[in-house]
Design an enzyme around this catalytic site. Structure first.
Site: not given
Ligand code: PGA
Length: 249
Positions: A170, A164, A9, A11, A94, A210, A96
């Site tokens: 992140g 998640e 992803n 983003k 997601h 992460s 976000e």
């Molecule tokens: P990340 O993001 O690997 O940077 O933690 C994962 C995601 O949001 O799908």
């Protein structure tokens, strides 16, 4: 069980030239990936270009979102139909999108039904915040998210779930493999309750938050974790290739 699933992803990162570079590197990498499905989800603006580069490779393409209506006066939005020319898959719900863009469980359900109509795989993301985990509500939150997203259908073909935890995204602080396995096994049970015809066994459940080349093995060794949704580590093609090579097939 199905193949392991690794989903990138990107983003709202990359430029057109970054997208070309990363996809070209991935398509040229000699990956022994018979037992892994890899899906790359670039920003929507670059789907056509990335599709062009990856179309003769074994890598698949996904979108990061779709709108919950099929078409119409929704300035700036992207429909399931539009992405279906380029993508096999779409990421839905997601955290976000839920937190920043205030997507509701009901929106995610509408998107899931629409994705089905256009023959897309849906990766439905679920996960609790740190406050919800600390107050012992993580499982309740996750089951509510799943039950609402899967409302009005019992056809779970083309469904993937990504667990998640919001606090792990992140932040560099991944969940422990044990906690991730515990929640992914719970998710499988929730789906079994909805459809008792053994379909839950075949639904890929991914962990995200992460994930990198150092910890991917720990996650994919777990019984109920069938792959990973990868943000940050998917933006560096060398790191992402390393991660793929370490995934337990
Ligand atoms: P990340 O993001 O690997 O940077 O933690 C994962 C995601 O949001 O799908």
């Amino acid at each position: 069980m199905n193949k392991a699933q690794i989903v990138a992803n990107w983003k709202m990162n990359t430029t057109i030239s970054d997208s070309i570079n990363i996809s070209t590197k991935l398509s040229n990498a000699s990956l022994d990936i018979n037992n892994i499905d890899i899906t790359i989800c670039p920003p929507a603006l670059y789907l056509a270009q990335v599709h062009q580069i990856l179309k003769n490779s074994s890598l698949k393409i996904g979108a990061q979102n779709i709108h919950s209506e099929e078409e119409g006066a929704y300035t700036g939005e992207i429909s399931a139909k539009m992405i279906s020319d380029y993508c096999d898959t779409v990421i839905l719900g997601h955290s976000e999108r839920r937190q920043i863009f205030k997507e509701s469980n009901q929106d995610i359900n509408k998107k899931f039904l629409l994705a089905k109509k256009f023959n897309l795989n849906s990766i439905i993301c679920v996960g609790e915040t740190i406050q919800e985990r600390e107050s012992g509500k993580a499982k309740k939150i996750v089951s509510t998210q799943i039950l609402s997203a899967l409302k009005s259908t019992s056809d779970f073909n083309k469904l993937l779930i990504a667990y998640e935890p919001v606090w792990a995204i992140g932040t560099g602080k991944a969940a422990t493999a044990k906690d991730a396995q515990d929640m992914c096994s719970y998710i499988r049970n929730v789906i079994t309750e909805l459809n008792k015809n053994n379909v839950a066994e075949n639904i890929p459940i991914l962990y995200g938050g992460s994930v990198n080349s150092e910890n991917i093995e720990l996650f994919t060794q777990q019984k109920d974790i069938n792959g990973a949704l990868v943000g940050t580590a998917s933006l560096d093609p060398d790191e992402f290739i390393k991660l793929i090579k370490k995934t337990k097939q």
